[in-house]
Design a protein around this motif. Structure first.
Motif, PDB file in Angstrom:
ATOM      1  N   LEU A  93       0.831  -1.206   0.000  1.00  0.00           N
ATOM      2  CA  LEU A  93       0.000   0.000   0.000  1.00  0.00           C
ATOM      3  C   LEU A  93       0.865   1.256   0.000  1.00  0.00           C
ATOM      4  N   VAL A  94       2.009   1.207   0.677  1.00  0.00           N
ATOM      5  CA  VAL A  94       2.950   2.323   0.595  1.00  0.00           C
ATOM      6  C   VAL A  94       3.384   2.513  -0.852  1.00  0.00           C
ATOM      7  N   GLY A  95       3.699   1.406  -1.528  1.00  0.00           N
ATOM      8  CA  GLY A  95       4.089   1.492  -2.932  1.00  0.00           C
ATOM      9  C   GLY A  95       2.993   2.070  -3.805  1.00  0.00           C
ATOM     10  N   GLY A  99       3.108   5.396  -5.963  1.00  0.00           N
ATOM     11  CA  GLY A  99       2.761   5.369  -7.383  1.00  0.00           C
ATOM     12  C   GLY A  99       1.743   6.429  -7.762  1.00  0.00           C
ATOM     13  N   GLU A 100       0.848   6.754  -6.842  1.00  0.00           N
ATOM     14  CA  GLU A 100      -0.171   7.769  -7.121  1.00  0.00           C
ATOM     15  C   GLU A 100       0.289   9.175  -6.749  1.00  0.00           C
ATOM     16  N   SER A 105       8.270   9.807  -1.676  1.00  0.00           N
ATOM     17  CA  SER A 105       9.257   8.749  -1.851  1.00  0.00           C
ATOM     18  C   SER A 105       9.418   8.022  -0.521  1.00  0.00           C
ATOM     19  N   ILE A 106      10.227   6.980  -0.539  1.00  0.00           N
ATOM     20  CA  ILE A 106      10.503   6.249   0.696  1.00  0.00           C
ATOM     21  C   ILE A 106      11.300   7.093   1.687  1.00  0.00           C
ATOM     22  N   PHE A 217      -8.675   2.733   0.649  1.00  0.00           N
ATOM     23  CA  PHE A 217      -7.570   2.872  -0.300  1.00  0.00           C
ATOM     24  C   PHE A 217      -7.075   1.499  -0.741  1.00  0.00           C
ATOM     25  N   ALA A 218      -6.960   0.573   0.205  1.00  0.00           N
ATOM     26  CA  ALA A 218      -6.504  -0.776  -0.137  1.00  0.00           C
ATOM     27  C   ALA A 218      -7.454  -1.431  -1.134  1.00  0.00           C
ATOM     28  N   ARG A 219      -8.735  -1.261  -0.931  1.00  0.00           N
ATOM     29  CA  ARG A 219      -9.707  -1.865  -1.846  1.00  0.00           C
ATOM     30  C   ARG A 219      -9.579  -1.256  -3.239  1.00  0.00           C
ATOM     31  N   ARG A 220      -9.483   0.071  -3.313  1.00  0.00           N
ATOM     32  CA  ARG A 220      -9.442   0.742  -4.618  1.00  0.00           C
ATOM     33  C   ARG A 220      -8.132   0.500  -5.352  1.00  0.00           C
ATOM     34  N   ALA A 221      -7.016   0.644  -4.638  1.00  0.00           N
ATOM     35  CA  ALA A 221      -5.719   0.675  -5.304  1.00  0.00           C
ATOM     36  C   ALA A 221      -5.051  -0.684  -5.419  1.00  0.00           C
TER      37      ALA A 221
END
Length: 365
Positions: A93-95, A99-100, A105-106, A217-221
């Motif tokens: 999810l961080v990635g 990405g969005e 960044s990390i 967010f997890a569900r969508r992305a």
């Protein structure tokens, strides 16, 4: 009572429609270079109790589901408590948030994303320097160690507090006595310390950065693009979905997440998480210890010895020996779910099942 074995040849006989499951192309074990005979022997050993309470074993080879067996009443539709394997999902999810463009960044500092949980105890400028990558690699300087019952940041103490994020950043900076090398003197310049509170905090970072509840967010992305549905989150007393453990997913969903990493963040032609981030997730970023090897972004990097040969792997892992093991050089993903929560050496049991049965069934020639 045991469920019927579900193989590629018998998938249409399952009571649950395949369309209700995460979509997977299937193949017979032999068509993908695996031994059906050895897999049948594995299932027999599980039923005989050799590995205590195993609830499912799934294997994918070359992107095809070749073996799927359930050993409990829950079967294919059961949401398995992934325990700490959830942490790897949080890293994904961080990635997705990177990405969005929601997280730069990390290297982004964590503190601005969680300021609403403050003010924090034990103020120290080094806390402000803690980055997303520090939490991804379990190497922040917070005094947090789930493997040490005396640690102020031990996971069990977190559950006694209402605000789990404040619990994490209220912690003092850890010390390094003479017998513990400082970060600069350790491999990768990091001092690993297993910390569920840090992963929980990362979930809050993603939620703050995206402006969406973490589960939404997890569900969508992440989940919807891969056909994962019906996920069950554990929720903190303050309403934060727990990024540190306890996410309920079906066994096929876990297989899909493993395949996503094997495919460098891609699923069915869609780049779900950035490729460079997916590669970084599974690259050594911190050293755990000589026995457990290295660690990536909230994922273990063990080596399995299979038929006398070493194979580097990536592993999502949770209490009881629940595992999703990805073996790149075999182009294989293995899921083992268990309820071995009160037995001796549950991870050893699962690893033996994976190395000596699931992976050993694969023809490497």
């Amino acid at each position: 009572m045991y469920r019927l074995v579900i193989t590629a040849c018998a998938l249409l006989a399952v009571a649950t429609p395949v369309s209700a499951q995460t979509p997977w192309r299937t193949g017979s074990p032999e068509s993908q270079g695996a031994s059906a005979e050895r897999l049948a022997a594995m299932d027999a050993a599980v039923r005989a109790g050799t590995f205590q309470k195993i609830t499912s074993v799934l294997i994918a080879r070359h992107g095809r589901l070749v073996h799927e067996t359930y050993f409990d009443e829950g079967g294919a539709e059961a949401r398995r408590n992934t325990r700490s394997a959830t942490k790897t999902v949080t890293a994904m999810l961080v990635g997705a948030a990177i990405g969005e463009g929601d997280i730069a960044s990390i290297d982004a500092p964590v503190m601005p994303f969680i300021a609403s949980h403050g003010p924090f105890d034990n103020p120290d400028p080094r806390k402000a320097a803690i980055t997303v990558e520090d939490l991804l690699t379990m190497s922040s300087l917070l005094e947090c160690d789930d493997d040490n019952q005396f640690s102020r940041g031990n996971e069990e103490r977190m559950y006694l507090i209402e605000d789990w994020v404040k619990f994490a950043f209220d912690l003092p900076i850890r010390g390094f006595p003479a017998w513990i090398p400082k970060p600069a003197d350790q491999p990768y310049g990091r001092a690993f310390s297993y910390c569920t509170a840090g992963s929980t905090t990362l979930g809050a970072v993603v939620q703050s950065a995206t402006g969406e509840p973490l589960d939404a967010f997890a569900r969508r992305a992440l989940f919807a693009p891969m056909g994962i549905e019906g996920e069950e989150w554990q929720i903190s007393p303050k309403g934060l979905p727990q990024g540190g453990g306890g996410l309920g997913l079906r066994s096929r969903d876990l297989l899909t997440l493993g395949q996503l990493l094997l495919n460098r963040g891609q699923w069915e032609g869609r780049q779900v998480i950035p490729e460079d981030y997916a590669v970084a997730m599974t690259t050594p970023q911190a050293s755990v210890d000589p026995q457990r090897g290295d660690y990536g972004y909230l994922i273990w990097l063990p080596t399995y010895t299979v038929n006398g040969q070493p194979h580097a792997a990536w592993a999502m892992a949770g209490t009881g020996g629940n595992k999703v093991v990805i073996v790149p050089d075999l182009d294989a993903v293995v899921v083992v779910t268990t309820e071995n929560y009160n037995v001796r050496n549950p991870h050893g049991l699962a690893d033996t099942l994976i190395a000596e049965h699931a992976l050993a069934s694969i023809n490497t020639r």
